[in-house]
Write an enzyme that holds these catalytic residues in place. Structure first.
Site, PDB file in Angstrom:
ATOM      1  N   ALA A   1       0.828  -1.214   0.000  1.00 36.71           N
ATOM      2  CA  ALA A   1       0.000   0.000   0.000  1.00 36.71           C
ATOM      3  C   ALA A   1       0.856   1.255   0.000  1.00 36.71           C
ATOM      4  O   ALA A   1       0.464   2.284   0.540  1.00 36.71           O
ATOM      5  CB  ALA A   1      -0.914  -0.008   1.219  1.00 36.71           C
TER       6      ALA A   1
ATOM      7  N   ARG B   1      -2.424   8.942 -10.412  1.00 34.68           N
ATOM      8  CA  ARG B   1      -3.538   9.155 -11.340  1.00 34.68           C
ATOM      9  C   ARG B   1      -4.868   9.465 -10.650  1.00 34.68           C
ATOM     10  O   ARG B   1      -5.850   9.800 -11.297  1.00 34.68           O
ATOM     11  CB  ARG B   1      -3.675   7.936 -12.269  1.00 34.68           C
ATOM     12  CG  ARG B   1      -2.566   7.903 -13.319  1.00 34.68           C
ATOM     13  CD  ARG B   1      -2.786   6.806 -14.317  1.00 34.68           C
ATOM     14  NE  ARG B   1      -2.467   5.499 -13.756  1.00 34.68           N
ATOM     15  CZ  ARG B   1      -2.974   4.361 -14.221  1.00 34.68           C
ATOM     16  NH1 ARG B   1      -3.838   4.368 -15.223  1.00 34.68           N
ATOM     17  NH2 ARG B   1      -2.628   3.214 -13.672  1.00 34.68           N
TER      18      ARG B   1
ATOM     19  N   LYS C   1      -3.944   6.841  -2.243  1.00 32.49           N
ATOM     20  CA  LYS C   1      -4.891   6.033  -3.013  1.00 32.49           C
ATOM     21  C   LYS C   1      -5.654   5.029  -2.147  1.00 32.49           C
ATOM     22  O   LYS C   1      -6.872   4.883  -2.278  1.00 32.49           O
ATOM     23  CB  LYS C   1      -4.160   5.294  -4.138  1.00 32.49           C
ATOM     24  CG  LYS C   1      -5.069   4.344  -4.889  1.00 32.49           C
ATOM     25  CD  LYS C   1      -4.540   3.978  -6.254  1.00 32.49           C
ATOM     26  CE  LYS C   1      -3.483   2.914  -6.212  1.00 32.49           C
ATOM     27  NZ  LYS C   1      -3.230   2.378  -7.566  1.00 32.49           N
TER      28      LYS C   1
HETATM   29  C1  UD1 Z   1       1.861  -5.362 -10.779  1.00 30.53           C
HETATM   30  C2  UD1 Z   1       2.530  -6.642 -11.281  1.00 30.53           C
HETATM   31  C3  UD1 Z   1       1.849  -7.127 -12.557  1.00 30.53           C
HETATM   32  C4  UD1 Z   1       0.378  -7.325 -12.306  1.00 30.53           C
HETATM   33  C5  UD1 Z   1      -0.235  -6.043 -11.761  1.00 30.53           C
HETATM   34  C6  UD1 Z   1      -1.646  -6.296 -11.324  1.00 30.53           C
HETATM   35  C7  UD1 Z   1       4.864  -6.520 -10.609  1.00 30.53           C
HETATM   36  C8  UD1 Z   1       6.242  -6.221 -11.050  1.00 30.53           C
HETATM   37  N1  UD1 Z   1       3.913  -6.376 -11.510  1.00 30.53           N
HETATM   38  O1  UD1 Z   1       2.120  -4.387 -11.771  1.00 30.53           O
HETATM   39  O2  UD1 Z   1       2.440  -8.319 -12.987  1.00 30.53           O
HETATM   40  O3  UD1 Z   1      -0.258  -7.696 -13.494  1.00 30.53           O
HETATM   41  O4  UD1 Z   1       0.480  -5.606 -10.598  1.00 30.53           O
HETATM   42  O5  UD1 Z   1      -2.249  -5.068 -10.976  1.00 30.53           O
HETATM   43  O6  UD1 Z   1       4.650  -6.876  -9.486  1.00 30.53           O
HETATM   44  N2  UD1 Z   1       3.590  -0.957  -4.529  1.00 30.53           N
HETATM   45  C9  UD1 Z   1       4.290  -0.670  -3.391  1.00 30.53           C
HETATM   46  N3  UD1 Z   1       5.610  -0.335  -3.482  1.00 30.53           N
HETATM   47  C10 UD1 Z   1       6.272  -0.293  -4.672  1.00 30.53           C
HETATM   48  C11 UD1 Z   1       5.529  -0.578  -5.840  1.00 30.53           C
HETATM   49  C12 UD1 Z   1       4.204  -0.921  -5.734  1.00 30.53           C
HETATM   50  O7  UD1 Z   1       3.759  -0.701  -2.290  1.00 30.53           O
HETATM   51  O8  UD1 Z   1       7.469   0.027  -4.659  1.00 30.53           O
HETATM   52  C13 UD1 Z   1       2.171  -1.300  -4.428  1.00 30.53           C
HETATM   53  C14 UD1 Z   1       1.292  -0.289  -5.100  1.00 30.53           C
HETATM   54  O9  UD1 Z   1       0.872   0.693  -4.195  1.00 30.53           O
HETATM   55  C15 UD1 Z   1       0.125  -1.149  -5.574  1.00 30.53           C
HETATM   56  C16 UD1 Z   1       0.749  -2.501  -5.842  1.00 30.53           C
HETATM   57  O10 UD1 Z   1       1.958  -2.522  -5.106  1.00 30.53           O
HETATM   58  O11 UD1 Z   1      -0.862  -1.305  -4.595  1.00 30.53           O
HETATM   59  C17 UD1 Z   1       0.994  -2.750  -7.314  1.00 30.53           C
HETATM   60  O12 UD1 Z   1       1.867  -1.800  -7.800  1.00 30.53           O
HETATM   61  P1  UD1 Z   1       1.782  -1.259  -9.277  1.00 30.53           P
HETATM   62  O13 UD1 Z   1       2.852  -0.276  -9.484  1.00 30.53           O
HETATM   63  O14 UD1 Z   1       0.400  -0.844  -9.559  1.00 30.53           O
HETATM   64  O15 UD1 Z   1       2.122  -2.583 -10.085  1.00 30.53           O
HETATM   65  P2  UD1 Z   1       1.921  -2.795 -11.618  1.00 30.53           P
HETATM   66  O16 UD1 Z   1       3.036  -2.153 -12.327  1.00 30.53           O
HETATM   67  O17 UD1 Z   1       0.568  -2.464 -12.012  1.00 30.53           O
END
Ligand code: UD1
Ligand code: CA
Length: 451
Positions: free
Chosen positions: A9, A15, A22
């Site tokens: 989270a 966006r 969020k």
């Molecule tokens: C991720 C997956 C992808 C999947 C998609 C589903 C990876 C590399 N990719 O991509 O395969 O299809 O989710 O929605 O895992 N977050 C953190 N810290 C970070 C990065 C992200 O807490 O450093 C959290 C975000 O807040 C979010 C979730 O992890 O709740 C997913 O992150 P997001 O950047 O949306 O991942 P995607 O690139 O969409």
């Protein structure tokens, strides 16, 4: 076997274009993360960790009453990096379920079976999506998962794969920890991808299992206000469906909003445009007509709420009729067979059986007896500019229209108050009390003329 849950989270949710993180954006008045935390609790985890970053203090404060291990991820370097921050807090025994704070309506049954598969293997929740753009793709060979490739790293053939990674995974703790240490950021986004643990599992000769979701809403994450609105409607339809399954008649399930919890007895009907907030209890044979708002209230059997009524923190007995255009404010307590009509406001008052307050009145801080009739335009003047004062109206009283009852004041049992009176002293029981200028007529009165 012990289960740890890690909820990611930390993302800002750029966006959303909002100051609110969020995961705190509300779905039916409850923050997105609240749904994930509540669902997590239903799996009885030995430990629940939430990885926070942007707006972390506010997120913590919002859920401060819960038993949560908060983990700060100072920089968002990827999903793998996020889980790595939690690794030191995860015990060596048992397994870990990874959830996303922005995927609120997860399918608890599917996740139960994912947890089972994740006891010895890495298990991934996947979904077959017609339009898979943006998601990580599941690459299989001879039916077995080999790796997950992110959209930005896909070649042309991989782009056509429809099976996507939902992001939800489960794995044994000792394996997960060893894989997390081996992640790197050699990819197009220079991020530590959690999805790379799939390849590492294959390297270690441990089969990667999957569970497939069958309902898109249950795997959908939210990134924009439009997606939030679509999810809201989905959630409302689900909630309406549950009520209809219990026998409630909902005239149009696409025009009802439940932002809390509604329980309903037998043969309840709800017309279009109604909003329910907090905890609302509807007795049997209750009818709620169009465009009413009911919050934290109880409505007794056979009572009828006419259109455009606004009811907050009130208790309504049986066989009552409220509205149209009535406003019941906190502390309203109506007994049975009470009628409250249009443009009547009641606050912090008890009204007893068979009493009618049918038009244009304000009753506040009052105790109103049985079989009382309060005429149109009656006002309890409960506020002197500094303090509130009570009004007592005993049983069988008749209050004439346009009466001002200046509190504190008491109207005795069976009394009648003449229309247009301003009552400043107690009125004795049984009598007619008149308190207004005497009517006189001036004969020969000349109307003014225009100069
Ligand atoms: C991720 C997956 C992808 C999947 C998609 C589903 C990876 C590399 N990719 O991509 O395969 O299809 O989710 O929605 O895992 N977050 C953190 N810290 C970070 C990065 C992200 O807490 O450093 C959290 C975000 O807040 C979010 C979730 O992890 O709740 C997913 O992150 P997001 O950047 O949306 O991942 P995607 O690139 O969409
Ligand atoms: Ca995402």
């Amino acid at each position: 076997m012990s289960l740890s849950i890690v909820i990611l989270a930390a993302g800002k949710g750029t966006r959303m274009r909002s100051d609110l993180p969020k995961v705190l954006q509300p779905l039916a008045h409850k923050p997105l993360l609240g749904y994930v935390i509540d669902a997590s609790m239903s799996f009885n985890p030995t430990q629940l960790a939430v990885v926070i970053g942007y707006g972390g203090d506010l997120v913590k404060k919002t859920f401060s009453s819960q038993n949560i291990q908060w983990i700060e991820q100072k920089e968002q370097l990827g999903t793998g990096h996020a889980v790595l921050q939690a690794a030191p807090f995860i015990e060596d025994e048992g397994s870990t379920l990874i959830l996303y704070g922005d995927v609120p309506l997860i399918d608890q049954k599917k996740i139960q079976s994912l947890i089972k598969k994740g006891q010895k293997n890495l298990a991934v929740l996947t979904y077959s999506k017609e339009e898979p753009t943006g998601y990580g793709r599941i690459v299989r060979e001879s039916g077995k998962i080999k790796k997950i490739v992110e959209e930005k790293d896909c070649d042309q053939t991989q782009k056509h794969i429809k099976e996507i990674n939902t992001g939800i995974m489960c794995a044994p703790n000792h394996l997960l920890k060893s894989w997390l240490k081996r992640l790197n950021n050699q990819n197009s986004q220079k991020e530590y991808y959690l999805t790379d643990i799939v390849g590492l599992s294959i390297q270690d000769n441990i089969e990667v299992l999957s569970e497939s979701a069958d309902n898109e809403v249950s795997i959908t994450g939210i990134n924009t206000k439009s997606e939030l609105a679509i999810m809201e409607r989905n959630y409302q339809l689900m909630t309406a469906k549950q009520l209809m399954e219990q026998g409630v008649t909902i005239i149009d399930p696409s025009r009802i909003d439940i932002r809390g919890e509604v329980t309903a007895g037998q043969d309840v009907t709800i017309d279009v445009g109604c909003i329910f907030e907090g905890k609302v209890v509807l007795g049997s044979h209750v009818k709620v007509a169009a465009y009413s708002l009911i919050k934290d209230s109880v409505i007794g059997d056979h009572s009828m709420i006419e259109p455009y009524s606004h009811i907050v923190e009130s208790q309504i007995g049986t066989h009552c009729r409220i509205g149209p255009f009535a406003r019941l404010r906190p502390g309203t307590q109506l007994q049975n067979h009470v009628h409250i009509g249009n443009f009547v406001e009641i606050k912090n008052s008890e009204v007893n059986d068979h009493t009618n307050i049918n038009h244009l009145s304000y009753v506040g801080d009052s105790l109103v007896g049985k079989s009382v009739n309060i005429g149109a335009g009656t006002i309890t003047c409960n506020y002197d500019g500094a303090n509130k004062h009570p009004t007592t109206i005993e049983d069988d009283v008749f209050i004439g229209s346009n009466t001002a009852l200046v509190a504190p004041v008491k109207i005795g049992k069976g009394a009648t108050i003449a229309a247009g009176s301003t009552i400043t002293k107690d009125a004795p029981p049984g009598d007619l009390t008149v308190s207004r200028g005497k009517q006189t007529s001036i004969s020969g009165w000349k109307k003014p003329t225009k100069k």
